[in-house]
Design an enzyme around this catalytic site. Sequence first.
Site, PDB file in Angstrom:
ATOM      1  N   CYS A 156      -9.979  -5.676   0.475  1.00 26.43           N
ATOM      2  CA  CYS A 156     -11.147  -4.788   0.548  1.00 26.43           C
ATOM      3  C   CYS A 156     -12.034  -5.003  -0.690  1.00 26.43           C
ATOM      4  O   CYS A 156     -11.638  -5.642  -1.669  1.00 26.43           O
ATOM      5  CB  CYS A 156     -10.719  -3.329   0.662  1.00 26.43           C
ATOM      6  N   CYS A 180      -4.273   0.430  -2.316  1.00 29.22           N
ATOM      7  CA  CYS A 180      -4.065  -0.809  -1.565  1.00 29.22           C
ATOM      8  C   CYS A 180      -2.952  -1.650  -2.191  1.00 29.22           C
ATOM      9  O   CYS A 180      -2.679  -1.554  -3.405  1.00 29.22           O
ATOM     10  CB  CYS A 180      -5.336  -1.657  -1.575  1.00 29.22           C
ATOM     11  N   ASN A 189       0.842  -1.194   0.000  1.00 24.07           N
ATOM     12  CA  ASN A 189       0.000   0.000   0.000  1.00 24.07           C
ATOM     13  C   ASN A 189       0.880   1.247   0.000  1.00 24.07           C
ATOM     14  O   ASN A 189       1.970   1.272   0.580  1.00 24.07           O
ATOM     15  CB  ASN A 189      -0.999  -0.007   1.164  1.00 24.07           C
ATOM     16  N   ILE A 190       0.408   2.261  -0.701  1.00 25.45           N
ATOM     17  CA  ILE A 190       1.132   3.533  -0.810  1.00 25.45           C
ATOM     18  C   ILE A 190       0.133   4.652  -0.537  1.00 25.45           C
ATOM     19  O   ILE A 190      -0.870   4.778  -1.250  1.00 25.45           O
ATOM     20  CB  ILE A 190       1.764   3.704  -2.215  1.00 25.45           C
ATOM     21  N   GLU A 191       0.425   5.420   0.514  1.00 21.19           N
ATOM     22  CA  GLU A 191      -0.505   6.475   0.933  1.00 21.19           C
ATOM     23  C   GLU A 191      -0.038   7.845   0.458  1.00 21.19           C
ATOM     24  O   GLU A 191       1.014   7.981  -0.169  1.00 21.19           O
ATOM     25  CB  GLU A 191      -0.663   6.420   2.458  1.00 21.19           C
ATOM     26  N   CYS A 236     -10.642  -3.902  -4.141  1.00 19.74           N
ATOM     27  CA  CYS A 236      -9.621  -4.812  -4.671  1.00 19.74           C
ATOM     28  C   CYS A 236     -10.238  -6.114  -5.175  1.00 19.74           C
ATOM     29  O   CYS A 236      -9.770  -6.692  -6.158  1.00 19.74           O
ATOM     30  CB  CYS A 236      -8.559  -5.085  -3.606  1.00 19.74           C
ATOM     31  N   GLU A 272      -3.037  -4.809  -2.881  1.00 17.10           N
ATOM     32  CA  GLU A 272      -3.526  -5.759  -3.886  1.00 17.10           C
ATOM     33  C   GLU A 272      -3.697  -5.097  -5.250  1.00 17.10           C
ATOM     34  O   GLU A 272      -3.298  -5.654  -6.280  1.00 17.10           O
ATOM     35  CB  GLU A 272      -4.875  -6.342  -3.466  1.00 17.10           C
TER      36      GLU A 272
HETATM   37  N1  THU Z   1      -5.275  -1.449   2.566  1.00 16.47           N
HETATM   38  C1  THU Z   1      -4.706  -2.346   1.702  1.00 16.47           C
HETATM   39  O1  THU Z   1      -3.555  -2.170   1.284  1.00 16.47           O
HETATM   40  N2  THU Z   1      -5.435  -3.443   1.337  1.00 16.47           N
HETATM   41  C2  THU Z   1      -6.702  -3.708   1.754  1.00 16.47           C
HETATM   42  O2  THU Z   1      -7.306  -4.684   1.314  1.00 16.47           O
HETATM   43  C3  THU Z   1      -7.350  -2.824   2.739  1.00 16.47           C
HETATM   44  C4  THU Z   1      -6.608  -1.592   3.106  1.00 16.47           C
HETATM   45  C5  THU Z   1      -4.481  -0.269   2.968  1.00 16.47           C
HETATM   46  C6  THU Z   1      -5.023   1.048   2.486  1.00 16.47           C
HETATM   47  C7  THU Z   1      -4.485   2.009   3.515  1.00 16.47           C
HETATM   48  O3  THU Z   1      -3.180   2.421   3.122  1.00 16.47           O
HETATM   49  C8  THU Z   1      -4.362   1.178   4.777  1.00 16.47           C
HETATM   50  O4  THU Z   1      -4.465  -0.173   4.379  1.00 16.47           O
HETATM   51  C9  THU Z   1      -5.420   1.463   5.815  1.00 16.47           C
HETATM   52  O5  THU Z   1      -6.691   1.352   5.288  1.00 16.47           O
END
Ligand code: THU
Length: 132
Positions: A86, A53, A42-44, A89, A55
Amino acid sequence: MTARELMAEAERARRQSYSPYSRFAVGAALLTRDGRVIHGCNIENASYGLAICAERNAVWKAVSEGEREFEAIAVTAGRGEGAPPCGACRQVLHEFAPRVWVYWRDERGRILKRRLEQLLPLAFDHLPRKRR
Ligand code: THU
């Protein structure tokens, strides 16, 4: 490649997570039909809604490199965190691999497995598969 081995790849992918806002690091490892493993994390962003996310990152990377056939995906958020993909994804995985195996860990660290069709029944889909 076993579920356990693919999960180990997801753990490696998770090390690259950029998640200073949520502090929730996620890693994914996507296994292609021909045996390649593609990592995603994941990259915010400071603009929170732009986070991607792990995935979907893995799927975008794979498709951009010519891979569209997937056998399995493993997802991990580290020890003690159950992290099935999620809804967004699941829909993105469905586009390319409606029956892909999905592996994730429960809170106790055990690997759980389902086919995507079990996690996303009655998915939105309107393009016949032969036109993809
Ligand atoms: N996130 C994922 O990478 N995959 C998921 O299936 C659910 C959420 C990440 C997004 C965000 O950066 C962090 O988790 C918190 O929601």
